[in-house]
Motif scaffolding. Structure first.
Motif, mmCIF file in Angstrom:
data_model
loop_
_atom_site.group_PDB
_atom_site.id
_atom_site.type_symbol
_atom_site.label_atom_id
_atom_site.label_comp_id
_atom_site.label_asym_id
_atom_site.label_seq_id
_atom_site.Cartn_x
_atom_site.Cartn_y
_atom_site.Cartn_z
ATOM 1 N N ILE A 91 16.227 17.531 -39.340
ATOM 2 C CA ILE A 91 16.617 17.312 -40.733
ATOM 3 C C ILE A 91 17.997 16.645 -40.755
ATOM 4 N N PRO A 92 18.171 15.542 -41.470
ATOM 5 C CA PRO A 92 19.492 14.905 -41.550
ATOM 6 C C PRO A 92 20.520 15.836 -42.184
ATOM 7 N N VAL A 93 21.788 15.542 -41.966
ATOM 8 C CA VAL A 93 22.859 16.323 -42.589
ATOM 9 C C VAL A 93 23.004 15.928 -44.053
ATOM 10 N N GLY A 94 23.102 14.619 -44.307
ATOM 11 C CA GLY A 94 23.302 14.146 -45.671
ATOM 12 C C GLY A 94 24.602 14.664 -46.237
ATOM 13 N N PHE A 95 24.558 15.164 -47.480
ATOM 14 C CA PHE A 95 25.764 15.684 -48.129
ATOM 15 C C PHE A 95 25.485 17.089 -48.630
ATOM 16 N N THR A 96 26.482 17.956 -48.458
ATOM 17 C CA THR A 96 26.315 19.386 -48.680
ATOM 18 C C THR A 96 27.394 19.904 -49.632
ATOM 19 N N ASP A 97 27.428 21.222 -49.811
ATOM 20 C CA ASP A 97 28.446 21.845 -50.668
ATOM 21 C C ASP A 97 29.855 21.581 -50.143
ATOM 22 N N GLN B 269 14.014 18.100 -56.038
ATOM 23 C CA GLN B 269 12.602 18.129 -55.629
ATOM 24 C C GLN B 269 12.332 17.106 -54.526
ATOM 25 N N SER B 270 12.932 15.927 -54.646
ATOM 26 C CA SER B 270 12.701 14.879 -53.646
ATOM 27 C C SER B 270 13.305 15.270 -52.298
ATOM 28 N N VAL B 271 14.446 15.946 -52.320
ATOM 29 C CA VAL B 271 15.072 16.399 -51.075
ATOM 30 C C VAL B 271 14.176 17.415 -50.373
ATOM 31 N N ILE B 272 13.589 18.323 -51.157
ATOM 32 C CA ILE B 272 12.657 19.308 -50.582
ATOM 33 C C ILE B 272 11.459 18.599 -49.962
ATOM 34 N N GLN B 273 10.928 17.593 -50.641
ATOM 35 C CA GLN B 273 9.769 16.864 -50.130
ATOM 36 C C GLN B 273 10.106 16.107 -48.846
ATOM 37 N N GLU C 50 8.789 4.195 -42.308
ATOM 38 C CA GLU C 50 8.712 5.388 -43.158
ATOM 39 C C GLU C 50 9.792 6.393 -42.781
ATOM 40 N N LEU C 51 9.992 6.588 -41.477
ATOM 41 C CA LEU C 51 11.020 7.505 -40.995
ATOM 42 C C LEU C 51 12.401 7.043 -41.449
ATOM 43 N N GLY C 52 12.686 5.755 -41.270
ATOM 44 C CA GLY C 52 13.991 5.221 -41.648
ATOM 45 C C GLY C 52 14.241 5.280 -43.144
ATOM 46 N N ASN C 53 13.220 4.942 -43.938
ATOM 47 C CA ASN C 53 13.397 4.930 -45.382
ATOM 48 C C ASN C 53 13.501 6.338 -45.968
ATOM 49 N N LEU C 54 12.780 7.283 -45.387
ATOM 50 C CA LEU C 54 12.928 8.670 -45.821
ATOM 51 C C LEU C 54 14.327 9.187 -45.491
ATOM 52 N N TRP C 55 14.832 8.779 -44.353
ATOM 53 C CA TRP C 55 16.202 9.155 -43.959
ATOM 54 C C TRP C 55 17.215 8.587 -44.957
ATOM 55 N N LEU C 56 17.053 7.310 -45.321
ATOM 56 C CA LEU C 56 17.948 6.686 -46.298
ATOM 57 C C LEU C 56 17.878 7.396 -47.648
ATOM 58 N N ALA C 57 16.655 7.721 -48.075
ATOM 59 C CA ALA C 57 16.481 8.400 -49.359
ATOM 60 C C ALA C 57 17.145 9.777 -49.345
ATOM 61 N N TRP D 219 32.341 10.062 -40.005
ATOM 62 C CA TRP D 219 31.643 10.255 -41.275
ATOM 63 C C TRP D 219 30.312 9.513 -41.353
ATOM 64 N N MET D 220 29.956 8.742 -40.335
ATOM 65 C CA MET D 220 28.740 7.937 -40.410
ATOM 66 C C MET D 220 27.622 8.596 -39.606
ATOM 67 N N GLU D 221 26.672 9.153 -40.319
ATOM 68 C CA GLU D 221 25.520 9.760 -39.663
ATOM 69 C C GLU D 221 24.605 8.654 -39.141
ATOM 70 N N GLU D 222 24.152 8.802 -37.917
ATOM 71 C CA GLU D 222 23.346 7.748 -37.287
ATOM 72 C C GLU D 222 21.884 7.860 -37.703
ATOM 73 N N PRO D 223 21.300 6.743 -38.162
ATOM 74 C CA PRO D 223 19.869 6.772 -38.524
ATOM 75 C C PRO D 223 19.008 7.011 -37.285
ATOM 76 N N PRO D 224 17.749 7.445 -37.451
ATOM 77 C CA PRO D 224 16.843 7.605 -36.311
ATOM 78 C C PRO D 224 16.722 6.305 -35.522
ATOM 79 N N GLN D 225 16.707 6.428 -34.208
ATOM 80 C CA GLN D 225 16.701 5.260 -33.325
ATOM 81 C C GLN D 225 15.341 5.076 -32.656
ATOM 82 N N VAL D 226 15.062 3.844 -32.244
ATOM 83 C CA VAL D 226 13.906 3.594 -31.374
ATOM 84 C C VAL D 226 14.292 4.021 -29.960
ATOM 85 N N GLU D 227 13.307 4.215 -29.117
ATOM 86 C CA GLU D 227 13.568 4.634 -27.746
ATOM 87 C C GLU D 227 14.340 3.551 -26.991
#
Length: 335
Positions: A72-78, A56-60, A13-20, A320-328
């Motif tokens: 909160i991931p960086v993603g893409f901004t102004d 709306q999905s970004v806010i959620q 869930e964490l990884g897929n929300l990050w991708l979304a 330019w490559m943001e790292e996804p959440p990692q396992v310990e």
């Protein structure tokens, strides 16, 4: 609708929300450029609807991360869009792009819903998939209406059930057996791949014109060549059956050389399309029963993998490559 849930987010869930989050923040920036230049009211309504739903999905997603105590991931901004930049793509490309993105989102979010265990996360991805399906419906009907989207070929309706009773049904590359005609499943998969690459080719052409970094420019030019190779290679299967491959006169890149998007964001969408292409290619090979088709698709997949790897190297080299959440890292923790 948010459904209260006290259960901690699991890794999928964490990884897929990050991708979304990455995909949705990127899509919003593309839509901002398209909305800045659209002059068609119907197009504007489709683009605005998709933008509002993405916002709306970004806010959620932010809420999910905040409640879980995650950064909160960086993603893409102004900073990834240049307002006031000239229009980079011509007639109906904005809808063609949204049409392609809706295909990706339907597949992506449907998969994500089946990897969700918390009810609120499941409902979130289920709704995203439903929204993407509606976007696909709207964009498909619009593109058909204005005559820039080719339908798959019509065939004679079957009048009786046929059973495969000869191994020659699988023949493709063979000196002894004549290749059978394509079946409708194979036709649909080939048409789908060509249609996606027509939009991808124009995207790469525009990106190659406006990218700042010379290595990135060359990468997009290579992507344009790869899209053309996929289209012509798979199109030959149609031509052998006297079927005209899909084509469109619309959505061409303009002559602008001023980038509306950052190199980072253009590289990201290229990576996303490469991943989508590899997935579609794998499905096409898996469901093709004529042995020359999977072989051809495996050769194309090899080129796609090489292209994707090169893109990853460029993104890492430029930060330019943001790292996804990692396992310990248990080994590191033991130290």
């Amino acid at each position: 609708m948010t459904i209260p849930n006290k259960t901690q987010l699991v890794s999928s869930e964490l990884g897929n929300l990050w991708l979304a989050y990455q995909e949705k923040t990127m899509l919003m920036k593309f839509l901002e450029h398209f909305l800045e230049h659209t002059e068609n009211e119907e197009t504007q309504q489709m683009l605005q609807r998709s933008y509002d739903l993405s916002a709306q999905s970004v806010i959620q997603i932010r809420s999910f991360f905040e409640q879980a105590g995650a950064v909160i991931p960086v993603g893409f901004t102004d900073g990834d869009i240049h307002k006031g930049a000239p229009k980079l793509f011509d007639y109906t490309f904005d809808v063609m792009f949204l049409h392609l993105m809706s295909k990706i989102e339907v597949a992506l979010f449907s998969l994500h819903s089946t990897m969700s265990y918390r009810l609120d996360v499941f409902e979130f991805f289920r709704q995203l998939s439903a929204d993407a399906q509606e976007t696909y419906r709207q964009t498909t009907q619009y593109l058909l209406q204005v005559g820039v989207l080719s339908r798959p070929p019509y065939v004679s309706m079957p009048k009786e059930v046929e059973i495969v009773n000869n191994k020659s049904y699988f023949s493709g590359y063979s000196l002894l057996n004549e290749k059978r005609a394509l079946n409708t499943i194979e036709v649909s998969l080939i048409h789908h791949a060509i249609e996606a690459n027509l939009t991808g080719m124009q995207l790469m052409m525009g990106f190659a014109q406006v990218a700042h970094d010379k290595q990135v420019k060359k990468y997009f030019a290579d992507g344009m060549d790869l899209s053309k190779k996929v289209e012509t290679t798979l199109g030959e299967f149609f031509r052998e059956e006297f079927i005209e491959p899909p084509a469109t006169h619309a959505g061409k890149a303009t002559n602008s050389t001023f980038a509306p998007f950052s190199d980072k964001m253009m590289m990201y969408i290229t990576s996303l399309l490469s991943t989508f292409g590899l997935g579609s290619n794998a499905i096409g090979g898996a469901f093709s029963l004529r042995n020359d088709l999977p072989l051809t698709m495996s050769f194309l997949a090899k080129d796609m993998v090489s292209f994707a790897k090169e893109g990853g190297k460029i993104m890492v080299a430029n930060g330019w490559m943001e790292e996804p959440p990692q396992v310990e890292d248990r080994k590191q923790l033991r130290k």
